[in-house]
Motif scaffolding. Structure first.
Motif, PDB file in Angstrom:
ATOM      1  N   GLN A 176       6.534  13.713   3.666  1.00 21.48           N
ATOM      2  CA  GLN A 176       5.922  15.028   3.985  1.00 21.48           C
ATOM      3  C   GLN A 176       6.694  16.168   2.946  1.00 21.48           C
ATOM      4  OE1 GLN A 176       6.122  17.807   7.304  1.00 21.48           O
ATOM      5  NE2 GLN A 176       4.605  16.382   8.070  1.00 21.48           N
ATOM      6  N   SER A 177       7.328  15.410   2.435  1.00 22.25           N
ATOM      7  CA  SER A 177       8.842  15.634   1.532  1.00 22.25           C
ATOM      8  C   SER A 177       7.900  15.501  -0.227  1.00 22.25           C
ATOM      9  CB  SER A 177      10.340  15.941   1.325  1.00 22.25           C
ATOM     10  OG  SER A 177      10.341  14.743   1.478  1.00 22.25           O
ATOM     11  N   LEU A 178       7.519  14.437  -0.045  1.00 28.05           N
ATOM     12  CA  LEU A 178       7.103  13.629  -1.412  1.00 28.05           C
ATOM     13  C   LEU A 178       6.056  14.163  -1.383  1.00 28.05           C
ATOM     14  CD1 LEU A 178       7.848   9.802  -0.456  1.00 28.05           C
ATOM     15  CD2 LEU A 178       9.520  11.343  -2.404  1.00 28.05           C
ATOM     16  N   SER A 179       5.567  15.301  -0.971  1.00 31.52           N
ATOM     17  CA  SER A 179       4.112  15.670  -1.077  1.00 31.52           C
ATOM     18  C   SER A 179       3.922  17.237  -1.643  1.00 31.52           C
ATOM     19  CB  SER A 179       3.421  15.042  -0.277  1.00 31.52           C
ATOM     20  OG  SER A 179       3.300  16.134   1.202  1.00 31.52           O
ATOM     21  N   THR A 180       5.508  17.628  -1.857  1.00 33.03           N
ATOM     22  CA  THR A 180       5.206  18.702  -1.809  1.00 33.03           C
ATOM     23  C   THR A 180       6.357  19.134  -2.906  1.00 33.03           C
ATOM     24  OG1 THR A 180       7.288  18.965  -0.492  1.00 33.03           O
ATOM     25  CG2 THR A 180       5.305  19.262   0.151  1.00 33.03           C
ATOM     26  N   THR A 223       7.511   5.827  -5.020  1.00 31.45           N
ATOM     27  CA  THR A 223       8.095   7.323  -5.352  1.00 31.45           C
ATOM     28  C   THR A 223       9.094   7.499  -4.496  1.00 31.45           C
ATOM     29  OG1 THR A 223       6.178   8.352  -4.501  1.00 31.45           O
ATOM     30  CG2 THR A 223       5.451   8.265  -6.264  1.00 31.45           C
ATOM     31  N   GLY A 224       8.712   6.951  -3.396  1.00 37.72           N
ATOM     32  CA  GLY A 224       9.505   7.288  -2.189  1.00 37.72           C
ATOM     33  C   GLY A 224      10.265   5.919  -1.800  1.00 37.72           C
ATOM     34  N   ILE A 225      11.395   5.424  -0.986  1.00 36.97           N
ATOM     35  CA  ILE A 225      11.854   3.863  -0.347  1.00 36.97           C
ATOM     36  C   ILE A 225      12.726   4.468   0.540  1.00 36.97           C
ATOM     37  CG2 ILE A 225      13.382   1.714  -0.416  1.00 36.97           C
ATOM     38  CD1 ILE A 225      12.689   2.199  -4.136  1.00 36.97           C
ATOM     39  N   VAL A 226      12.340   3.820   1.594  1.00 37.84           N
ATOM     40  CA  VAL A 226      13.103   3.845   3.473  1.00 37.84           C
ATOM     41  C   VAL A 226      14.237   2.842   3.146  1.00 37.84           C
ATOM     42  CG1 VAL A 226      13.191   4.588   5.420  1.00 37.84           C
ATOM     43  CG2 VAL A 226      11.407   5.543   3.667  1.00 37.84           C
ATOM     44  N   THR A 227      14.774   2.663   3.697  1.00 34.87           N
ATOM     45  CA  THR A 227      15.985   1.731   4.045  1.00 34.87           C
ATOM     46  C   THR A 227      16.872   2.421   5.226  1.00 34.87           C
ATOM     47  OG1 THR A 227      18.262   2.579   3.667  1.00 34.87           O
ATOM     48  CG2 THR A 227      17.520   1.223   1.420  1.00 34.87           C
ATOM     49  N   LEU A 228      16.072   1.140   6.473  1.00 37.17           N
ATOM     50  CA  LEU A 228      16.602   1.135   7.697  1.00 37.17           C
ATOM     51  C   LEU A 228      17.214  -0.524   7.988  1.00 37.17           C
ATOM     52  CD1 LEU A 228      12.541   0.863   7.346  1.00 37.17           C
ATOM     53  CD2 LEU A 228      13.080   1.964   9.249  1.00 37.17           C
ATOM     54  N   ALA A 282      19.874   2.266  -8.410  1.00 36.97           N
ATOM     55  CA  ALA A 282      20.505   3.206 -10.225  1.00 36.97           C
ATOM     56  C   ALA A 282      20.756   1.922 -11.708  1.00 36.97           C
ATOM     57  CB  ALA A 282      22.172   3.394 -10.251  1.00 36.97           C
ATOM     58  N   ARG A 283      20.646   0.995 -10.807  1.00 35.00           N
ATOM     59  CA  ARG A 283      21.100  -0.059 -11.978  1.00 35.00           C
ATOM     60  C   ARG A 283      19.832   0.008 -12.870  1.00 35.00           C
ATOM     61  NH1 ARG A 283      25.732  -2.788 -12.674  1.00 35.00           N
ATOM     62  NH2 ARG A 283      27.449  -1.873 -10.602  1.00 35.00           N
ATOM     63  N   GLN A 284      18.546  -0.464 -11.588  1.00 37.55           N
ATOM     64  CA  GLN A 284      17.188  -0.942 -11.870  1.00 37.55           C
ATOM     65  C   GLN A 284      16.664   0.569 -12.361  1.00 37.55           C
ATOM     66  OE1 GLN A 284      16.181  -4.573 -11.997  1.00 37.55           O
ATOM     67  NE2 GLN A 284      18.366  -4.360 -11.625  1.00 37.55           N
ATOM     68  N   ARG A 285      17.003   1.711 -12.666  1.00 39.10           N
ATOM     69  CA  ARG A 285      16.071   2.570 -13.467  1.00 39.10           C
ATOM     70  C   ARG A 285      15.303   2.932 -12.654  1.00 39.10           C
ATOM     71  NH1 ARG A 285      18.533   2.858 -19.559  1.00 39.10           N
ATOM     72  NH2 ARG A 285      20.889   2.499 -19.478  1.00 39.10           N
ATOM     73  N   LEU A 286      15.248   3.052 -11.189  1.00 37.74           N
ATOM     74  CA  LEU A 286      13.696   3.499 -10.828  1.00 37.74           C
ATOM     75  C   LEU A 286      13.904   4.545 -10.439  1.00 37.74           C
ATOM     76  CD1 LEU A 286      13.853   0.025  -8.434  1.00 37.74           C
ATOM     77  CD2 LEU A 286      12.266   0.774 -10.299  1.00 37.74           C
ATOM     78  N   ASP A 287      12.686   5.415 -10.436  1.00 37.45           N
ATOM     79  CA  ASP A 287      12.400   6.525 -10.438  1.00 37.45           C
ATOM     80  C   ASP A 287      11.721   6.773  -8.709  1.00 37.45           C
ATOM     81  OD1 ASP A 287      12.545   9.317 -10.283  1.00 37.45           O
ATOM     82  OD2 ASP A 287      10.544   9.367 -12.474  1.00 37.45           O
ATOM     83  N   GLY A 312       0.700  -1.138   0.048  1.00 38.60           N
ATOM     84  CA  GLY A 312      -0.132   0.393  -0.115  1.00 38.60           C
ATOM     85  C   GLY A 312       0.651   0.852  -0.295  1.00 38.60           C
ATOM     86  N   GLY A 313       0.180   2.365  -0.631  1.00 38.12           N
ATOM     87  CA  GLY A 313       1.106   3.350  -0.760  1.00 38.12           C
ATOM     88  C   GLY A 313       2.163   3.413  -2.358  1.00 38.12           C
ATOM     89  N   ASN A 314       2.308   5.171  -1.932  1.00 43.61           N
ATOM     90  CA  ASN A 314       4.276   4.843  -2.765  1.00 43.61           C
ATOM     91  C   ASN A 314       4.784   5.503  -2.058  1.00 43.61           C
ATOM     92  OD1 ASN A 314       3.445   7.574  -0.806  1.00 43.61           O
ATOM     93  ND2 ASN A 314       3.746   8.494  -2.881  1.00 43.61           N
ATOM     94  N   VAL A 315       5.018   5.190  -0.383  1.00 46.58           N
ATOM     95  CA  VAL A 315       6.746   4.378   0.203  1.00 46.58           C
ATOM     96  C   VAL A 315       6.778   3.094   0.808  1.00 46.58           C
ATOM     97  CG1 VAL A 315       7.526   5.132   1.985  1.00 46.58           C
ATOM     98  CG2 VAL A 315       6.022   7.241   0.900  1.00 46.58           C
ATOM     99  N   CYS A 316       7.756   2.710   0.253  1.00 48.32           N
ATOM    100  CA  CYS A 316       7.909   1.014   0.980  1.00 48.32           C
ATOM    101  C   CYS A 316       9.143   1.162   1.901  1.00 48.32           C
ATOM    102  CB  CYS A 316       8.060  -0.305  -0.494  1.00 48.32           C
ATOM    103  SG  CYS A 316       8.245  -2.049   0.437  1.00 48.32           S
ATOM    104  N   LEU A 317       9.250   0.836   3.075  1.00 42.82           N
ATOM    105  CA  LEU A 317       9.893   0.331   4.319  1.00 42.82           C
ATOM    106  C   LEU A 317      11.037  -1.099   4.295  1.00 42.82           C
ATOM    107  CD1 LEU A 317       8.366   1.491   7.826  1.00 42.82           C
ATOM    108  CD2 LEU A 317       9.624   3.511   5.441  1.00 42.82           C
ATOM    109  N   VAL A 318      12.435  -0.786   3.351  1.00 41.41           N
ATOM    110  CA  VAL A 318      12.705  -2.339   3.123  1.00 41.41           C
ATOM    111  C   VAL A 318      14.263  -2.225   4.927  1.00 41.41           C
ATOM    112  CG1 VAL A 318      14.035  -3.427   1.844  1.00 41.41           C
ATOM    113  CG2 VAL A 318      12.781  -2.082   0.663  1.00 41.41           C
ATOM    114  N   ALA A 319      13.602  -2.965   5.164  1.00 40.63           N
ATOM    115  CA  ALA A 319      14.446  -3.833   6.849  1.00 40.63           C
ATOM    116  C   ALA A 319      15.069  -5.186   6.686  1.00 40.63           C
ATOM    117  CB  ALA A 319      13.714  -3.081   7.431  1.00 40.63           C
ATOM    118  N   THR A 320      15.794  -4.799   7.649  1.00 45.61           N
ATOM    119  CA  THR A 320      16.968  -5.942   7.681  1.00 45.61           C
ATOM    120  C   THR A 320      16.568  -6.672   8.564  1.00 45.61           C
ATOM    121  OG1 THR A 320      18.892  -7.972   6.512  1.00 45.61           O
ATOM    122  CG2 THR A 320      19.530  -5.527   6.846  1.00 45.61           C
ATOM    123  N   GLY A 321      16.726  -7.915   9.200  1.00 46.80           N
ATOM    124  CA  GLY A 321      17.144  -8.367  10.713  1.00 46.80           C
ATOM    125  C   GLY A 321      16.277  -7.670  11.367  1.00 46.80           C
ATOM    126  N   TYR A 322      17.144  -7.033  12.277  1.00 51.59           N
ATOM    127  CA  TYR A 322      15.923  -6.718  13.655  1.00 51.59           C
ATOM    128  C   TYR A 322      15.242  -5.858  13.390  1.00 51.59           C
ATOM    129  CZ  TYR A 322      14.870  -4.093  18.456  1.00 51.59           C
ATOM    130  OH  TYR A 322      14.181  -3.666  19.897  1.00 51.59           O
TER     131      TYR A 322
END
Length: 321
Positions: free
Chosen positions: A317-321, A246-251, A270-275, A193-203
């Motif tokens: 918030q920055s993604l929506s401005t 439109t936004g990806i967050v790594t944790l 960069a390699r996958q040319r994701l915008d 859901g949404g246009n932001v995805c959180l990509v996390a690993t481990g804890y």
């Protein structure tokens, strides 16, 4: 596999112990490190168990030699010591040698991130993803609970080559209650859901899930992905999942901007040319010597629930401005 939370170490070593009863080619080595399950392995299979003492460099040498003789080796030590104390031995005897000789060596590092809370930065491990990612031919696994940790045993046993498993030292909540993750895919989608995805690993998957719950309560949906196979995930599958974002967050429970999960994801985009714009959440600053709970330490370095929530909120918030 029981859904009652247990230590990753115990779940994984139990799989090793049971497999050793049926497979005489499995050999276990360790560096003066104990646990009840480890005691069971030593008692049942004394001819296939070697404790080299506090000598991790020798642990790698012995393990490589056993692997060259045809054994499937599981080597066990504290995470920062089995990666950084013996880095050259891993580079030469495992990463390099595995290019010309078939070998199966599985490095089990216990104590990822801030697992050893009261032991301070000598025993805490913020650099292992960076260090091990620098080596070609080394698979890296970073599970988020004991179910996924135990499932990774099958991957370790079936595939040749050197591997590193970064296991948490604490008992973490179960996130795979119904079934283990798809090992062949290397990642698991926990929320959509949404246009932001959180990509996390481990804890940090647990933190990502809590942040997602808070955002959902305020009417903002985000996706959550557990990236447990750092080196061999399904590239096409992850591309497909992240392409609409439109936004990806790594944790990650490691240093921010120093070659860990965030560097891998920046390269992937960069390699996958994701915008998509990316926010990388990781340990800020330098080594710290403060005492406190894991949650308190996480807040101090910018990866705690509240700190991460604030950072992600500003990012959205920055993604929506």
């Amino acid at each position: 596999m029981s859904t009652r939370p247990i230590a990753m170490r115990d779940a994984f070593l139990d799989r090793v112990c049971r497999a050793m009863a049926d497979d005489a080619d499995i050999y276990f080595t360790c560096a003066d490190f104990g646990s009840p399950v480890l005691d069971r392995i030593r008692e049942r299979f004394p001819d296939r168990f070697a404790n080299v003492g506090i000598a991790e460099q020798n642990l790698i040498n012995v393990s490589a030699g056993l692997a060259l003789e045809g054994f499937k080796v599981f080597a066990y030590a504290i995470a920062p010591f089995i990666t950084m104390r013996c880095f050259e031995q891993i580079r030469v005897n495992l990463a390099l040698l595995s290019k010309v000789r078939s070998m199966n060596v599985n490095l089990i590092g216990v104590g990822a991130g801030y697992s050893y809370v009261v032991s301070g930065p000598t025993h805490q491990c913020y650099e292992d993803l960076t260090v091990m990612r620098a080596l070609p031919n080394v698979a890296i696994y970073s599970p988020a609970d004991h179910v996924s940790a135990a499932a990774l045993f099958d991957q370790c046993l079936a595939n040749t080559g050197p591997k590193y498993l970064r296991l948490d030292a604490q008992v973490l909540p179960v996130v795979y209650e119904s079934e283990p993750p798809d090992l062949a895919r290397g990642f698991s989608v926990h929320r959509r859901g949404g246009n932001v995805c959180l990509v996390a690993t481990g804890y940090m998957l647990h933190t990502a899930l809590k942040v997602a719950e808070q955002l959902a309560a305020s009417g903002r949906a985000v996706g959550v992905i557990d990236l447990f196979d750092i080196s061999g995930f399904d590239v096409a599958g992850l591309h497909e999942r992240l392409a609409p974002c439109t936004g990806i967050v790594t944790l990650e429970e490691g240093f921010r901007g120093r070659g860990g999960l965030d560097a891998m994801m920046f390269d992937f985009l960069a390699r996958q040319r994701l915008d998509a714009r990316m926010l990388n959440i990781g340990v800020e600053g330098d080594y710290r010597f403060e005492l406190g709970t894991r949650s308190q330490l996480h807040e101090q370095v910018g990866i705690g629930l509240q700190a991460a929530s604030r950072s992600i909120d500003r990012f959205m918030q920055s993604l929506s401005t």
